[in-house]
Design a protein around this motif. Structure first.
Motif, short mmCIF file in Angstrom:
data_model
loop_
_atom_site.label_atom_id
_atom_site.label_comp_id
_atom_site.label_asym_id
_atom_site.label_seq_id
_atom_site.Cartn_x
_atom_site.Cartn_y
_atom_site.Cartn_z
N VAL A 71 0.87 -1.25 0.00
CA VAL A 71 0.13 0.16 0.06
C VAL A 71 1.02 1.46 0.04
CG1 VAL A 71 -1.81 1.49 1.32
CG2 VAL A 71 -1.87 -1.25 0.96
N TRP A 72 1.96 1.22 0.71
CA TRP A 72 3.02 2.54 0.81
C TRP A 72 3.57 2.70 -0.47
CZ3 TRP A 72 8.36 2.51 0.32
CH2 TRP A 72 8.72 3.67 0.66
N GLN A 73 3.96 1.70 -0.97
CA GLN A 73 4.67 1.73 -2.38
C GLN A 73 3.53 2.54 -3.45
OE1 GLN A 73 5.57 -2.42 -3.29
NE2 GLN A 73 7.56 -1.78 -3.52
N TYR A 74 2.36 2.03 -3.36
CA TYR A 74 1.24 2.86 -4.22
C TYR A 74 0.91 4.15 -3.90
CZ TYR A 74 -2.96 3.20 -7.22
OH TYR A 74 -3.68 3.81 -8.19
N LEU A 75 0.92 4.28 -2.60
CA LEU A 75 0.93 5.86 -1.97
C LEU A 75 2.00 6.65 -2.40
CD1 LEU A 75 -1.00 5.09 1.51
CD2 LEU A 75 -2.07 5.87 -0.86
N ALA A 76 3.33 6.08 -2.50
CA ALA A 76 4.46 6.84 -2.92
C ALA A 76 4.25 7.36 -4.41
CB ALA A 76 5.46 6.00 -2.77
N THR A 77 3.42 6.77 -5.26
CA THR A 77 3.33 7.44 -6.35
C THR A 77 1.92 7.90 -6.73
OG1 THR A 77 3.01 5.14 -7.15
CG2 THR A 77 5.17 6.03 -7.36
N HIS A 78 1.01 7.73 -5.94
CA HIS A 78 -0.25 8.33 -6.10
C HIS A 78 -0.84 8.96 -4.79
CE1 HIS A 78 -0.07 4.99 -8.92
NE2 HIS A 78 -1.01 5.69 -9.54
N ARG A 79 -0.12 10.19 -4.52
CA ARG A 79 -0.55 10.74 -3.17
C ARG A 79 -1.82 11.13 -2.60
NH1 ARG A 79 1.88 15.99 -2.49
NH2 ARG A 79 1.32 15.83 -0.26
N ARG A 99 -0.21 7.70 7.47
CA ARG A 99 -0.77 8.77 6.49
C ARG A 99 -2.23 9.10 6.66
NH1 ARG A 99 1.33 8.84 1.25
NH2 ARG A 99 -0.53 10.32 0.98
N ARG A 100 -2.32 10.00 7.77
CA ARG A 100 -3.54 10.40 8.32
C ARG A 100 -4.44 11.16 7.08
NH1 ARG A 100 -3.64 9.84 13.97
NH2 ARG A 100 -2.51 8.09 14.40
N ASP A 101 -3.77 11.63 6.09
CA ASP A 101 -4.51 12.43 5.22
C ASP A 101 -5.13 11.47 4.12
OD1 ASP A 101 -1.77 11.54 4.59
OD2 ASP A 101 -2.03 12.85 2.66
N VAL A 102 -4.85 10.09 4.08
CA VAL A 102 -5.30 9.55 3.00
C VAL A 102 -7.01 8.97 3.30
CG1 VAL A 102 -4.97 7.06 2.03
CG2 VAL A 102 -3.11 8.37 2.07
N ARG A 103 -7.62 8.96 2.46
CA ARG A 103 -9.04 8.65 2.22
C ARG A 103 -9.03 7.19 2.39
NH1 ARG A 103 -14.51 9.95 1.73
NH2 ARG A 103 -15.52 8.46 0.47
N TRP A 104 -9.63 6.56 3.30
CA TRP A 104 -9.60 5.09 3.70
C TRP A 104 -10.90 4.65 3.84
CZ3 TRP A 104 -4.67 2.95 4.87
CH2 TRP A 104 -4.53 1.46 5.30
N LEU A 105 -11.28 3.62 2.96
CA LEU A 105 -12.53 2.96 3.06
C LEU A 105 -12.47 1.69 3.65
CD1 LEU A 105 -14.36 3.66 -0.33
CD2 LEU A 105 -14.30 5.22 1.49
N SER A 106 -13.25 1.41 4.95
CA SER A 106 -13.00 0.22 5.66
C SER A 106 -14.47 -0.61 5.31
CB SER A 106 -12.91 0.55 6.93
OG SER A 106 -12.68 -0.66 7.71
#
Ligand SMILES: C[S@@+](CC[C@H](N)C(=O)[O-])C[C@H]1O[C@@H](n2cnc3c(N)ncnc32)[C@H](O)[C@@H]1O
Length: 269
Positions: A71-79, A99-106
């Motif tokens: 997930v971290w790898q994806y977020l590194a290129t898709h902020r 990464r508190r700013d990321v929109r997260w759907l659970s």
């Protein structure tokens, strides 16, 4: 602080307690690199016969680290990506990733989300969706503009083969450019669960009907529209035997790869 009764979680939902227990126990060990203070806190607040899940295993904390990294790898290129955690259970990946700013759907079933809400801190960017992952309604909640990374950690094996593959196919169609990360079990392990795999005299693992090998996953590029690439993700090193470089090399051998559980990343075209 008030303790939470775990008996509302039954069937596949109860397995979220098993994986939480394994992460929390690992996180308390001074010789472990796995850090998850929130998992320990949640674990301590749940009233449960934890011993029924048998001996703690490193497989779940190491699997969590492998998913975190992907997930971290994806977020590194898709902020500005959205993370969708299908069957999230009592996972605390959002807080481990920081990464508190990321929109997260659970997305999980209602009884699990009720326990989740009562134990985990409220976060403005985390949205809980009480629904089956198989009900495609959750897809309407995803803003795909910044990219989408979907995780299904410890989930697809509980589905039928057709259900699991149709879910992947629909995600590939709906979220081009996204990633889908899931883990799967080999056929011999599936058969053990269908025979009634006991973790102790008090707990039998629910049947896991869907087995899927890395070879089958890698063939998806040819048979499923929208699959651009497939990666096999090897667990990070753990302690003891889980650290052995020899065993890690063996796990990568083509003849062995299809006989062990795998973690797969699908990159949608
Ligand atoms: C083994 S637990 C994994 C939980 C978490 N992902 C982890 O790794 O700790 C399986 C989870 O899948 C959830 N689940 C089962 N069927 C589901 C479905 N149809 N849709 C969404 N979640 C489901 C269960 O409620 C449970 O939380």
């Amino acid at each position: 602080m008030k303790r939470i009764d775990s008996t509302a979680l039954t069937g596949v939902s109860e397995t979220s307690l098993w994986t939480l227990r394994n992460r929390a126990v690992e996180a308390t060990r001074p010789d472990s690199a796995f850090e998850d203070p929130l998992a320990i806190e949640v674990f301590d607040r749940i009233e449960c016969d934890w011993g029924k899940f048998g001996k703690p295993s490193q497989s779940h904390p190491l699997r969590a680290l492998a998913f975190d990294h992907a997930v971290w790898q994806y977020l590194a290129t898709h902020r500005h990506a959205t993370v969708v955690a299908l069957g999230e259970g009592l996972q605390t990946s959002y807080w481990r990733l920081g990464r508190r700013d990321v929109r997260w759907l659970s997305v999980d079933l209602e009884p699990v989300l009720r326990v989740r809400k009562s134990l985990l801190p409220h976060e403005d960017s985390v949205v809980e969706i009480a629904s089956s992952a198989l009900d495609r309604g959750w897809m309407d909640e995803v803003d795909p503009r910044g990219g989408v990374v979907i995780t299904a950690e410890g989930l697809l094996m509980y589905f039928d083969r057709e259900e699991a593959l149709a879910l992947i196919a629909d995600c590939a169609r709906r979220f081009p450019g996204g990633h889908f990360i899931f883990d799967s079990i080999p056929m011999w392990f599936r058969n053990r669960t269908l025979d009634g795999l006991k973790m102790s005299d008090r707990y039998t693992v629910p049947p896991m009907p869907f087995a899927f090998s890395y070879s089958e996953a890698s063939a998806l590029v040819n048979v499923m529209p929208g699959i651009g690439a497939v990666d096999d993700i090897v667990l990070p090193p753990g302690r003891g035997a889980w650290k052995s470089p020899i065993l890690r090399r063996v796990a990568r051998m083509p003849t062995v790869r299809d006989l062990r559980p795998s973690i797969t990343r699908l990159r949608f075209a």
